[in-house]
Write a protein that holds these residues in place. Structure first.
Motif, short mmCIF file in Angstrom:
data_model
loop_
_atom_site.label_atom_id
_atom_site.label_comp_id
_atom_site.label_asym_id
_atom_site.label_seq_id
_atom_site.Cartn_x
_atom_site.Cartn_y
_atom_site.Cartn_z
N THR A 19 10.67 -0.44 -11.97
CA THR A 19 11.33 0.61 -11.19
C THR A 19 12.03 1.61 -12.11
N ALA A 20 12.71 1.12 -13.12
CA ALA A 20 13.41 2.01 -14.06
C ALA A 20 12.42 2.93 -14.78
N VAL A 21 11.28 2.39 -15.17
CA VAL A 21 10.27 3.21 -15.87
C VAL A 21 9.67 4.23 -14.90
N LEU A 22 9.43 3.83 -13.65
CA LEU A 22 8.92 4.78 -12.66
C LEU A 22 9.90 5.95 -12.47
N ALA A 23 11.20 5.65 -12.41
CA ALA A 23 12.21 6.69 -12.26
C ALA A 23 12.24 7.64 -13.46
N TRP A 157 -3.19 -6.23 -1.14
CA TRP A 157 -2.34 -5.47 -2.06
C TRP A 157 -3.11 -4.26 -2.56
N ASP A 158 -2.44 -3.13 -2.61
CA ASP A 158 -3.06 -1.93 -3.17
C ASP A 158 -3.25 -2.09 -4.68
N LEU A 159 -2.38 -2.90 -5.29
CA LEU A 159 -2.41 -3.09 -6.74
C LEU A 159 -1.74 -4.41 -7.06
N ARG A 160 -2.26 -5.10 -8.06
CA ARG A 160 -1.62 -6.31 -8.59
C ARG A 160 -1.33 -6.06 -10.07
N VAL A 161 -0.10 -6.34 -10.48
CA VAL A 161 0.32 -6.16 -11.87
C VAL A 161 0.86 -7.48 -12.37
N ASP A 170 2.87 0.55 -18.78
CA ASP A 170 1.51 0.53 -18.22
C ASP A 170 1.55 0.27 -16.72
N ALA A 171 2.39 -0.66 -16.29
CA ALA A 171 2.51 -0.96 -14.86
C ALA A 171 2.99 0.26 -14.09
N ALA A 172 3.98 0.96 -14.63
CA ALA A 172 4.51 2.15 -13.96
C ALA A 172 3.45 3.24 -13.84
N VAL A 173 2.68 3.44 -14.88
CA VAL A 173 1.62 4.46 -14.83
C VAL A 173 0.59 4.10 -13.75
N LEU A 174 0.20 2.85 -13.67
CA LEU A 174 -0.75 2.42 -12.64
C LEU A 174 -0.19 2.64 -11.24
N ILE A 175 1.08 2.31 -11.04
CA ILE A 175 1.71 2.50 -9.73
C ILE A 175 1.82 3.98 -9.40
N ARG A 180 0.15 8.74 -6.21
CA ARG A 180 -0.39 10.11 -6.20
C ARG A 180 -1.73 10.17 -5.48
N ALA A 181 -2.53 9.11 -5.57
CA ALA A 181 -3.83 9.09 -4.90
C ALA A 181 -3.70 8.86 -3.40
N SER A 182 -2.54 8.37 -2.95
CA SER A 182 -2.39 8.03 -1.53
C SER A 182 -2.03 9.21 -0.65
#
Length: 183
Positions: A19-23, A157-161, A170-175, A180-182
């Motif tokens: 979550t911190a990396v996504l932010a 699940w839309d994604l499993r990490v 890497d997980a944040a980039v995938l999420i 963005r694709a949704s």
């Protein structure tokens, strides 16, 4: 349409770190602060009272609640609406399949569901190394999460990490790509 991210997984799987990396990637990503009734850690929560909980239930604004570690944790309608204002994308941390199902069915939004996983052994090491005083309770929660996945019809699940393999970046980039694709 409003968007949100549901991160499901056991304790110490890396939900806070991802979550911190996504932010950092995009300021629209914000941690959803669940309402917490009880004691202990208050950072990342909106602390509430039993009376507030009763009022949410009375109004029908309680989307999901769970009781763990001697506390009650709540996802509420008003809290989600506020978290989504201005195009923000709240990130909810959930440890029960029932919570994922409740949020996706009771609060309309484009939800991205992500299973964030690590082994029980890694949960033990991470919990101990971060100074948790309730590591045994967190391991019991890990066991409950594994059982929850095995015994419930869980959403696709839309994604499993796997955070033992993927770095938080890497997980944040995938999420982020998933979200963005949704739209």
């Amino acid at each position: 349409m409003n968007q949100g991210i549901l991160l499901y997984g056991p304790p110490a799987a890396g939900k806070d770190t991802v979550t911190a990396v996504l932010a950092e990637l995009d300021s629209r990503y914000v941690l959803f602060s669940r309402l917490k009734i009880g004691s202990g850690k208050s950072e990342g929560y909106r602390m509430g009272t039993p009376d507030q909980l009763a009022e949410l239930e009375r109004r029908g604004d309680l989307i999901y609640r769970n009781d763990r570690y001697g506390n009650t944790y709540v996802v509420d309608r008003q809290g989600l609406a506020l978290a989504m204002e201005g195009g923000r994308i709240p990130i909810l941390h959930l440890g029960q399949v029932a919570g994922v199902e409740a949020v996706t069915t009771k609060y309309p939004a484009a939800w991205s569901t992500v299973l964030v996983w690590c082994s029980r052994e890694v949960t033990a090491v991470r919990s101990t190394s971060r100074g948790d005083r309730d590591t045994e309770a967190r391991l019991a929660a890990w066991d409950a999460t594994e059982k929850d996945l095995a015994t419930n019809d869980h959403p696709a699940w839309d994604l499993r990490v796997d955070t033992e393999v993927s770095s938080p970046g890497d997980a944040a980039v995938l999420i982020d790509q998933l979200v963005r694709a949704s739209v």
